[in-house]
Design an enzyme around this catalytic site. Structure first.
Site, PDB file in Angstrom:
ATOM      1  N   LYS A 130       0.096   4.223  -0.369  1.00  0.00           N
ATOM      2  CA  LYS A 130      -0.574   5.416   0.179  1.00  0.00           C
ATOM      3  C   LYS A 130      -0.277   6.617  -0.725  1.00  0.00           C
ATOM      4  CE  LYS A 130      -0.326   3.231   4.672  1.00  0.00           C
ATOM      5  NZ  LYS A 130      -0.305   3.347   6.122  1.00  0.00           N
ATOM      6  N   GLU A 169      -7.037   4.968   7.594  1.00  0.00           N
ATOM      7  CA  GLU A 169      -6.807   6.384   7.256  1.00  0.00           C
ATOM      8  C   GLU A 169      -8.024   6.970   6.536  1.00  0.00           C
ATOM      9  OE1 GLU A 169      -3.097   5.584   5.299  1.00  0.00           O
ATOM     10  OE2 GLU A 169      -2.252   5.037   7.243  1.00  0.00           O
ATOM     11  N   SER A 199       3.192  -2.212  10.384  1.00  0.00           N
ATOM     12  CA  SER A 199       4.636  -2.327  10.618  1.00  0.00           C
ATOM     13  C   SER A 199       5.216  -3.684  10.216  1.00  0.00           C
ATOM     14  CB  SER A 199       4.969  -1.987  12.077  1.00  0.00           C
ATOM     15  OG  SER A 199       4.604  -0.633  12.337  1.00  0.00           O
ATOM     16  N   GLU A 233      -5.721  -4.667  10.318  1.00  0.00           N
ATOM     17  CA  GLU A 233      -4.672  -3.690  10.572  1.00  0.00           C
ATOM     18  C   GLU A 233      -4.956  -2.947  11.878  1.00  0.00           C
ATOM     19  OE1 GLU A 233      -2.653  -2.541   6.577  1.00  0.00           O
ATOM     20  OE2 GLU A 233      -4.346  -1.199   6.903  1.00  0.00           O
ATOM     21  N   HIS A 237      -9.587   1.400   4.620  1.00  0.00           N
ATOM     22  CA  HIS A 237      -8.342   1.613   5.357  1.00  0.00           C
ATOM     23  C   HIS A 237      -8.616   2.564   6.521  1.00  0.00           C
ATOM     24  CE1 HIS A 237      -4.285   2.682   6.414  1.00  0.00           C
ATOM     25  NE2 HIS A 237      -3.883   1.599   5.753  1.00  0.00           N
ATOM     26  N   ASN A 243       0.869  -1.179   0.000  1.00  0.00           N
ATOM     27  CA  ASN A 243       0.000   0.000   0.000  1.00  0.00           C
ATOM     28  C   ASN A 243       0.905   1.228   0.000  1.00  0.00           C
ATOM     29  OD1 ASN A 243      -1.839   2.007   0.325  1.00  0.00           O
ATOM     30  ND2 ASN A 243      -2.534   1.385   2.368  1.00  0.00           N
ATOM     31  N   GLY A 273       2.340   2.315  10.849  1.00  0.00           N
ATOM     32  CA  GLY A 273       3.319   3.394  10.737  1.00  0.00           C
ATOM     33  C   GLY A 273       4.014   3.737  12.043  1.00  0.00           C
TER      34      GLY A 273
END
Ligand code: 13P
Length: 253
Positions: free
Chosen positions: A11, A99, A215, A169, A97, A9, A175
């Site tokens: 992003k 985000e 991660s 996730e 996702h 991904n 991250g």
């Protein structure tokens, strides 16, 4: 046999030249995957067609979009439809996702519509779920993630759910460099498979790939992927480094 997937991904990262270099670096390594092992690149929209042209001839390699809209076409300035993605040969779409849930207000109900739209246009949804830190700390993660699945996926028919890939996730691991332990990933994946089995039966639940994201790096992928209910990973930061992502692809084996 259940599919195993190493999904990148990207992003909102990389210029066009950087994206081209990264793909070239990864593709020049012979990966020699088995039929049930796949590599998927979730690429920013402007480079999707380019990437699709580059990898469409490579066995077991696919492109994904990072989002699509709930409608097929029309006056929705700035949005991209599943129909458009299908028309350029994109195979997958990342949906839900964390985000997108956090910064763009995507709800379980909206994601239900997006998943249905993706399936209508033969895209495989990579449906993301996962809990924030405070939910994990209170021990309520199983119920939280279960609700995300139920509210977005459980109106699908049997033949539809079999086309979905799930990515667990945990938000606290995205991250942050703080990955879930292999045991934590396995525990949640086994729980989700049980929830899927409760609705769709053991055989169908046993065929749905559940990826771990948060991660994943070249040096921890093997241990995480070796868990019985972990079928690969959805990788952010490490997917931007050719050597790291190559190691992650090789960890499928
Ligand atoms: P990181 O691998 O950078 O933690 O990101 C995970 C992720 O969000 C993949 O979708």
């Amino acid at each position: 046999m259940r599919q195993q997937i190493a999904a990148a991904n990207w992003k909102m990262n990389l210029t066009f030249d950087q994206a081209e270099n990264l793909l070239d670096e990864i593709l020049k390594v012979p990966h020699d995957l088995q039929a049930h092992q796949k590599v998927v690149f979730a690429i920013p929209f402007p480079y999707l067609q380019f990437a699709q042209n580059k990898i469409s001839e490579i066995r077991n390699f696919f492109t994904a979009a990072q989002n699509c809209y709930t409608q097929s076409r029309g006056a929705y300035t700035g949005e991209t439809s599943a129909e458009m993605l299908q028309s350029i040969g994109v195979g997958y779409v990342v949906l839900g996702h964390s985000e997108r849930r956090e910064y763009f207000g995507e709800s379980n109900a909206m994601l239900e519509e997006k998943v249905a739209m993706a399936l209508t246009y033969s895209l495989t949804p990579i449906f993301c779920c996962g809990e924030p830190l405070q939910i994990r700390e209170s021990g309520a993660q199983n119920g939280y993630v279960e609700k995300q699945l139920k509210e977005s996926l459980f109106n699908l028919h049997e033949e539809q759910i079999q086309k979905v890939v799930i990515a667990y996730e945990p938000i606290w691991a995205i991250g942050t460099g703080k990955t879930a332990t292999a045991a934590q990933a396995q525990e949640m994946h086994a729980h989700l498979r049980k929830v899927l089995a409760g609705k769709y039966g053991d055989i169908i639940a046993g065929e749905i790939p559940i990826l771990y994201g948060g991660s994943v790096k070249g040096n921890n992928a093997k241990e995480i992927f070796s868990q019985p209910d972990v079928d690969g990973g959805l990788v952010g930061g490490a997917s931007l480094i050719a050597a790291d992502f190559t190691q992650i692809i090789d960890a499928l084996k």
